[in-house]
Design a protein around this motif. Structure first.
Motif, short mmCIF file in Angstrom:
data_model
loop_
_atom_site.label_atom_id
_atom_site.label_comp_id
_atom_site.label_asym_id
_atom_site.label_seq_id
_atom_site.Cartn_x
_atom_site.Cartn_y
_atom_site.Cartn_z
N TRP A 77 51.14 38.08 44.22
CA TRP A 77 50.49 37.25 45.25
C TRP A 77 49.33 37.94 45.94
O TRP A 77 48.51 37.30 46.59
CB TRP A 77 51.53 36.80 46.28
N LEU A 78 49.20 39.28 45.78
CA LEU A 78 48.09 40.00 46.39
C LEU A 78 47.05 40.47 45.38
O LEU A 78 46.16 41.26 45.73
CB LEU A 78 48.62 41.21 47.17
N ASP A 79 47.14 40.00 44.16
CA ASP A 79 46.21 40.45 43.13
C ASP A 79 44.91 39.64 43.20
O ASP A 79 44.69 38.70 42.44
CB ASP A 79 46.86 40.30 41.75
N PHE A 80 44.04 40.06 44.11
CA PHE A 80 42.77 39.36 44.29
C PHE A 80 41.82 39.59 43.11
O PHE A 80 40.77 38.96 43.02
CB PHE A 80 42.10 39.79 45.59
N GLY A 81 42.17 40.52 42.23
CA GLY A 81 41.37 40.77 41.04
C GLY A 81 41.91 40.08 39.82
O GLY A 81 41.73 40.57 38.69
N LEU A 82 42.53 38.92 39.99
CA LEU A 82 43.09 38.18 38.86
C LEU A 82 42.04 37.98 37.76
O LEU A 82 40.90 37.61 38.02
CB LEU A 82 43.57 36.79 39.31
N THR A 83 42.46 38.19 36.53
CA THR A 83 41.57 37.94 35.40
C THR A 83 41.43 36.43 35.18
O THR A 83 42.22 35.64 35.70
CB THR A 83 42.12 38.57 34.11
N GLU A 84 40.44 36.05 34.39
CA GLU A 84 40.27 34.63 34.08
C GLU A 84 41.51 34.08 33.38
O GLU A 84 41.96 32.96 33.65
CB GLU A 84 39.03 34.42 33.20
N GLU A 85 42.07 34.90 32.48
CA GLU A 85 43.26 34.47 31.74
C GLU A 85 44.44 34.25 32.70
O GLU A 85 45.21 33.30 32.53
CB GLU A 85 43.64 35.52 30.69
N ALA A 86 44.56 35.11 33.71
CA ALA A 86 45.65 34.98 34.67
C ALA A 86 45.49 33.72 35.51
O ALA A 86 46.47 33.02 35.80
CB ALA A 86 45.72 36.22 35.57
N LYS A 87 44.24 33.43 35.90
CA LYS A 87 44.00 32.21 36.69
C LYS A 87 44.35 30.96 35.89
O LYS A 87 44.99 30.04 36.41
CB LYS A 87 42.52 32.16 37.11
N VAL A 88 43.94 30.93 34.64
CA VAL A 88 44.24 29.78 33.79
C VAL A 88 45.75 29.66 33.59
O VAL A 88 46.31 28.55 33.61
CB VAL A 88 43.51 29.89 32.44
N ASP A 89 46.41 30.78 33.40
CA ASP A 89 47.87 30.77 33.22
C ASP A 89 48.57 30.19 34.44
O ASP A 89 49.50 29.36 34.31
CB ASP A 89 48.38 32.19 32.95
N LEU A 90 48.14 30.59 35.63
CA LEU A 90 48.74 30.05 36.85
C LEU A 90 48.49 28.55 36.96
O LEU A 90 49.38 27.78 37.34
CB LEU A 90 48.17 30.76 38.07
N GLY B 292 49.54 33.60 48.75
CA GLY B 292 48.40 34.42 48.35
C GLY B 292 47.60 33.77 47.22
O GLY B 292 47.41 32.56 47.18
N VAL B 293 47.17 34.60 46.27
CA VAL B 293 46.32 34.11 45.18
C VAL B 293 47.10 33.21 44.22
O VAL B 293 46.49 32.53 43.37
CB VAL B 293 45.69 35.28 44.39
N LEU B 294 48.43 33.17 44.35
CA LEU B 294 49.23 32.27 43.51
C LEU B 294 48.91 30.81 43.80
O LEU B 294 49.35 29.92 43.07
CB LEU B 294 50.72 32.54 43.72
N GLY B 295 48.17 30.58 44.87
CA GLY B 295 47.78 29.21 45.23
C GLY B 295 47.01 28.50 44.14
O GLY B 295 46.91 27.27 44.15
N ILE B 296 46.47 29.24 43.17
CA ILE B 296 45.78 28.60 42.04
C ILE B 296 46.75 27.69 41.28
O ILE B 296 46.36 26.65 40.75
CB ILE B 296 45.18 29.66 41.11
N ALA B 297 48.03 28.07 41.26
CA ALA B 297 49.04 27.23 40.61
C ALA B 297 49.19 25.90 41.33
O ALA B 297 49.51 24.88 40.71
CB ALA B 297 50.37 27.98 40.55
N LEU B 298 48.97 25.90 42.65
CA LEU B 298 49.04 24.65 43.41
C LEU B 298 47.97 23.67 42.95
O LEU B 298 48.19 22.46 42.90
CB LEU B 298 48.87 24.93 44.91
N VAL B 299 46.79 24.21 42.61
CA VAL B 299 45.70 23.36 42.14
C VAL B 299 46.08 22.70 40.82
O VAL B 299 45.80 21.52 40.59
CB VAL B 299 44.39 24.16 41.99
#
Length: 423
Positions: free
Chosen positions: A372-385, A48-55
């Motif tokens: 993994w289903l939190d499509f409303g991730l905050t900017e801070e959460a995206k950076v953390d991942l 899911g949205v945890l894929g940001i960690a892959l980047v």
């Protein structure tokens, strides 16, 4: 959101500073290019949205001078796989462009069902975020009885098509031409032999494959795109590669299954289906695809050749550890969720259990409490991942020993050959 919040972050600077001091002149592969980059294959897990960690993981690998030949993934891993494959020749960095793509997209747009679907997501995130809650909520929300999903997935599909078009990829023929080119003009690939000398590396050897795993629930088959696309399309080169990713990320019941109609038929087609999938019925006129994670969420085996000593390793990235909790199975939905997870984990675990040498190639990203289903991730959460992925990539590179891994593969080959085991 500005991508510099990811790449020009103090934590990232610290990770890179420490990493470079520890891996200077370290070998990760026998395949290199004219500029000194080293080449590996990469397999990325779904999540899911945890894929940001892959980047974040890929970003650190690229900063360490690692580039990628063959690419594979499932679901979220297939998204990153396709973006990497289409971003340019194998020798250029890809993660910067992928960050641009993500920073300019509100992930909540992917929840493109009616208001009930969005209400359901909100309710889901207040709970545990498990499949049990999805199954319990389905009778209440959305017109899933007709479409088998809360969200049509059109927004994601169009987004992926537009991104590919930015790289002048309108169909599979365009993508194939890019992948066959390999590296940019003026650059060359070399293989370092046992004497330490460089020999030109050609397309007759292992090259730049793409493998996206999809579950065909009509014929109960594991499908790998683009390898098996001729089963479904009369003119494979004309198809848009965004279709492969849309099929692979079709989370059961959350997104409607991806459908392909007008499937080629006839004796030749039937023989191909039987050969590739074991189908003993008539070739279907249409098929439904769901998330490839149903069958193989982490297809680390996809480029594996048991008796061959690879010229480059296949790195794998997992989003956390599997089987972290014991299923209670107190209700029907939780029982169904357990059945789903058993199917999802069994195939990949069996391969790793039989091939423990591959455990040396895998990095595990601790995704914390992110859902993994939190499509409303905050900017801070995206950076953390992103940072979590970056940190685990650095730890992996420091730990990995290419020469020792090759010795393990030699011992494995010798064992199989001495015991006459067919692989």
């Amino acid at each position: 959101m500005d991508k510099t919040k990811f790449t020009e972050n103090g934590d990232i600077y610290c990770i890179l500073d420490d990493l470079r001091s520890q891996i200077k002149d370290k070998k990760f592969s026998d395949i290199v290019d004219s500029h000194g980059n080293q080449y590996v294959d990469l397999v990325q897990e779904g999540g899911g949205v945890l894929g940001i960690a892959l980047v974040g993981y890929v970003y650190i690998l690229e900063q360490a001078g690692i580039r990628f030949l063959s690419l594979a993934g499932t679901s979220a891993g297939s998204i990153n796989t396709m973006l990497m494959a289409s971003a340019g020749t194998c020798d250029i960095e890809k993660s910067d462009w992928i960050l641009d793509c993500l920073c300019n997209k509100d992930l909540y747009d992917f929840v493109d069902g009616d208001d009930n679907a969005r209400d359901f997501i909100s309710a889901l995130l207040k709970g545990s975020g498990t499949l049990e809650l999805i199954l319990e909520g389905l009778p209440i929300y959305g017109d899933f009885k007709k479409d088998f999903g809360l969200n049509p997935g059109k927004n994601f599909h169009q987004w992926m098509k537009k991104l590919l078009l930015k790289k002048e990829i309108k169909n599979y023929a365009d993508l194939k031409a890019l992948r066959e080119k390999g590296v940019a003009d003026g650059n060359k690939l070399f293989r370092i032999n046992d004497n330490g000398d460089k020999e030109e590396y050609t397309k007759t050897e292992h090259w730049s494959e793409i493998a996206i795993v999809v579950a065909d629930i009509t014929t109960e088959s594991k499908i790998i795109f683009p390898k098996m696309m001729d089963l479904f399309y009369s003119n494979p080169n004309a198809q848009n590669p965004a279709d492969f990713v849309r099929a692979s990320m079709s989370i059961p019941f959350f997104f409607t299954p991806f459908k392909i109609k007008n499937i080629p038929n006839g004796a030749k087609a039937w023989n191909r289906w039987k050969e590739e999938t074991g189908l003993n019925a008539s070739v279907p006129t249409e098929v439904l695809f769901m998330d490839g994670g149903i069958i193989s969420n982490f297809p680390i085996d996809i480029f594996h050749k048991n008796l061959q000593i690879p010229a480059s390793p296949t790195f794998g990235v997992k989003l956390g550890y599997d089987k972290k909790e014991i299923n209670k199975n107190a209700k029907i939905p939780s029982l169904l969720g357990s059945i789903f997870d058993t199917s999802r984990f069994a195939y990949d675990f069996e391969f790793l259990n039989k091939n423990p040498d591959f455990r040396h190639l895998i990095g595990y990203i601790d995704v914390g409490d992110h859902n993994w289903l939190d499509f409303g991730l905050t900017e801070e959460a995206k950076v953390d991942l992103f940072i979590r992925g970056a940190q685990k990539a650095a730890e992996f590179l420091i730990r990995f020993n290419w020469e020792e891994y090759k010795k393990i593969r030699v011992a494995k080959r010798d064992y199989y050959e001495s015991t006459c085991i067919t692989c």
